[in-house]
Motif scaffolding. Structure first.
Motif, PDB file in Angstrom:
ATOM      1  N   GLN A 187       9.678  -0.339   0.456  1.00 53.22           N
ATOM      2  CA  GLN A 187      10.206   0.967   0.909  1.00 53.22           C
ATOM      3  C   GLN A 187      10.018   1.156   2.417  1.00 53.22           C
ATOM      4  N   ARG A 188      10.252   0.107   3.184  1.00 55.35           N
ATOM      5  CA  ARG A 188      10.039   0.193   4.632  1.00 55.35           C
ATOM      6  C   ARG A 188      10.957   1.224   5.280  1.00 55.35           C
ATOM      7  N   HIS A 189      12.122   1.436   4.665  1.00 55.48           N
ATOM      8  CA  HIS A 189      13.060   2.403   5.242  1.00 55.48           C
ATOM      9  C   HIS A 189      12.545   3.833   5.144  1.00 55.48           C
ATOM     10  N   LEU A 190      11.526   4.060   4.290  1.00 56.23           N
ATOM     11  CA  LEU A 190      10.969   5.402   4.129  1.00 56.23           C
ATOM     12  C   LEU A 190       9.646   5.589   4.863  1.00 56.23           C
ATOM     13  N   THR A 209       9.886   8.310  10.360  1.00 55.44           N
ATOM     14  CA  THR A 209      10.712   8.589   9.188  1.00 55.44           C
ATOM     15  C   THR A 209      10.339   9.951   8.605  1.00 55.44           C
ATOM     16  N   PRO A 210      11.272  10.584   7.873  1.00 54.18           N
ATOM     17  CA  PRO A 210      10.991  11.928   7.341  1.00 54.18           C
ATOM     18  C   PRO A 210       9.729  11.998   6.495  1.00 54.18           C
ATOM     19  N   ARG A 245       6.985  10.114   6.568  1.00 52.50           N
ATOM     20  CA  ARG A 245       5.767  10.015   7.379  1.00 52.50           C
ATOM     21  C   ARG A 245       5.536  11.298   8.176  1.00 52.50           C
ATOM     22  N   ARG A 246       6.609  11.895   8.680  1.00 51.48           N
ATOM     23  CA  ARG A 246       6.451  13.138   9.433  1.00 51.48           C
ATOM     24  C   ARG A 246       5.964  14.266   8.528  1.00 51.48           C
ATOM     25  N   LEU A 283      14.783  11.424  -1.198  1.00 57.61           N
ATOM     26  CA  LEU A 283      14.468  10.082  -0.698  1.00 57.61           C
ATOM     27  C   LEU A 283      14.834   9.053  -1.765  1.00 57.61           C
TER      28      LEU A 283
END
Length: 433
Positions: free
Chosen positions: A32-35, A40-41, A43-44, A162
């Motif tokens: 899930q590296r894209h998340l 990224t949303p 992580r924020r 997500l």
């Protein structure tokens, strides 16, 4: 209910390996590296203090529960899990009331995780709205089904959606290797042979939880985990199949030729062999879609519809359920009447173009819509077929160089037989025969 993963509970009841190995931070999450990348949303949101509302949509074993737990752990919030399979409106409201009470008394926020949220009916989903709207909880819903079809719009519009992806082979390999060495897992007490590792990866099918469950079962039988131990533990023989080698090409070749030969049983055997060996179901689906036009074509035009629908279904639901959709398409393709007229037609047309048989587009067929086209004679003399009986009118359509070329030569098989008869009459009429 506070976090399901506190140390007292772990000591009292030994937990499954998949639970023990759940990541505790975002950096420990595999896949899930894209998340999870910087900025990224997700992580924020984790790094902020504000309550949030999330939907996690993805196949089984991709880390939906894991991400919910990590959010709870990193943000120091209570973790309350509800399963939509067994919970009702009363359970939802009780969880929300407890969260509000905890927030009012201690200021501590709650992560309310609802697994299989798509199983909630409208009334049950409505019960979540006040908590989401007023941010009494950090709501996280997990679903394996498209939330646009299974979740009410007011709840979805107030949440961040997500999408999780199936883990790659390398991701599953990293999960297994960590579980073997990590003190929370097997702690180095067992060794995993390279062939056994690859077999577990194939069996997992991108599902981390399944891979750890199988590893744990094998570790209960022996400290030296071999392919034979894994086979015995999960009662599933290792399919000797190299996805990058000769067996990959041999099996897919036999699969296509069995469908072409109308042997549905043989085609299903090779389908099962590929699925059990861990072949990418999307690859299988693509081959079926190609076959539907290449080998069935106009003899059964509905075959392509079935093949495309199966490919879309596999994308939507994944394995193991997707194997039913693939089998459906395979049987349809195998039992359909066969025609390769479509592939021969486009092949012949492309061959002529590559040999330079291009020619000018006849003037009456050229675009006449732009200013000045009429002065050039574009469209002059064009006859509108709908104005004529049977919607047919004799005029030149092909460039002069290929005027007499014949590309589509339909067979007399299946639904192509009446098409062949009609095309013969149309062609003779247009050519003036």
């Amino acid at each position: 209910m506070d976090s399901l993963f506190d140390s007292a509970a772990e000591e009292a009841t030994p937990q499954p390996l998949a639970v023990r190995m759940r990541p505790r931070t975002l950096d420990e999450v595999i896949g899930q590296r894209h998340l999870l990348g910087p900025g990224t949303p997700l992580r924020r949101l984790v790094e902020s203090e504000a309550p949030m509302s999330l939907f996690l949509w993805g196949p089984p074993g991709t880390g939906k529960t894991t991400l919910a737990y990590v959010v709870s752990n990193v943000t120091k919030r209570r973790f309350v899990e509800i399963s939509a399979v067994s919970a009702g409106v009363k359970d939802v409201r009780a969880a929300i009331d407890n969260a509000r009470r905890e927030l009012g008394m201690t200021g501590r926020q709650t992560v309310l995780f609802v697994d299989e949220v798509h199983r909630f009916n409208k009334a049950q989903q409505d019960a979540l709205l006040p908590a989401v709207e007023n941010r009494w909880v950090t709501f996280i819903g997990a679903t394996t089904e498209n939330p646009f079809f299974s979740v009410i719009s007011p709840l979805l519009s107030r949440s961040l959606l997500l999408t999780l992806e199936s883990l790659s082979d390398d991701d599953v390999r990293a999960v297994l290797e960590r579980a073997v060495s990590d003190p929370r897992g097997l702690g180095g007490r067992a060794t995993l042979a390279p062939q056994a590792l690859e077999h577990l990866i194939r069996l997992a099918g991108g599902d981390a939880r399944r891979s750890l469950t199988y590893l744990e079962a094998a570790a209960l039988l022996a400290d030296d985990i071999t392919v034979e131990v894994v086979e015995k533990a999960v009662d599933k023989a290792a399919v000797r199949y190299d996805r990058q080698g000769d067996q990959h090409y041999d099996v897919i070749s036999a699969f296509i030729k069995s469908m072409r030969g109308s042997d549905a049983d043989a085609a299903l055997h090779y389908l099962a062999r590929m699925i059990e060996a861990g072949e990418d179901p999307r690859f299988i689906a693509r081959r079926i879609v190609i076959f539907a036009s290449e080998d069935v074509g106009m003899a059964d035009p509905t075959c392509l519809q079935t093949a495309v629908a199966a490919a879309q279904a596999v994308q939507l639901i994944g394995l193991p359920e997707g194997q039913i959709n693939l089998a459906h398409a395979v049987i349809h393709c195998a039992m359909a009447p066969k025609s390769n007229a479509v592939v021969k037609a486009i092949g012949a047309a492309v061959g002529d173009v590559r040999r330079g048989l291009i020619g000018q587009v006849p003037g009456h067929l050229r675009d006449a819509h732009y200013p000045g086209a009429a002065k050039l004679g574009h469209g002059d003399g064009y006859k509108y077929p709908h104005d004529f009986e049977h919607g047919l009118v004799r005029q030149e359509y092909a460039p002069e160089q290929v005027r007499d070329r014949r590309y589509y030569e339909p067979t007399r098989h299946g639904a192509e037989a009446p098409i062949a008869e009609r095309w013969s009459k149309i062609r003779d009429f247009l050519r003036g025969s």
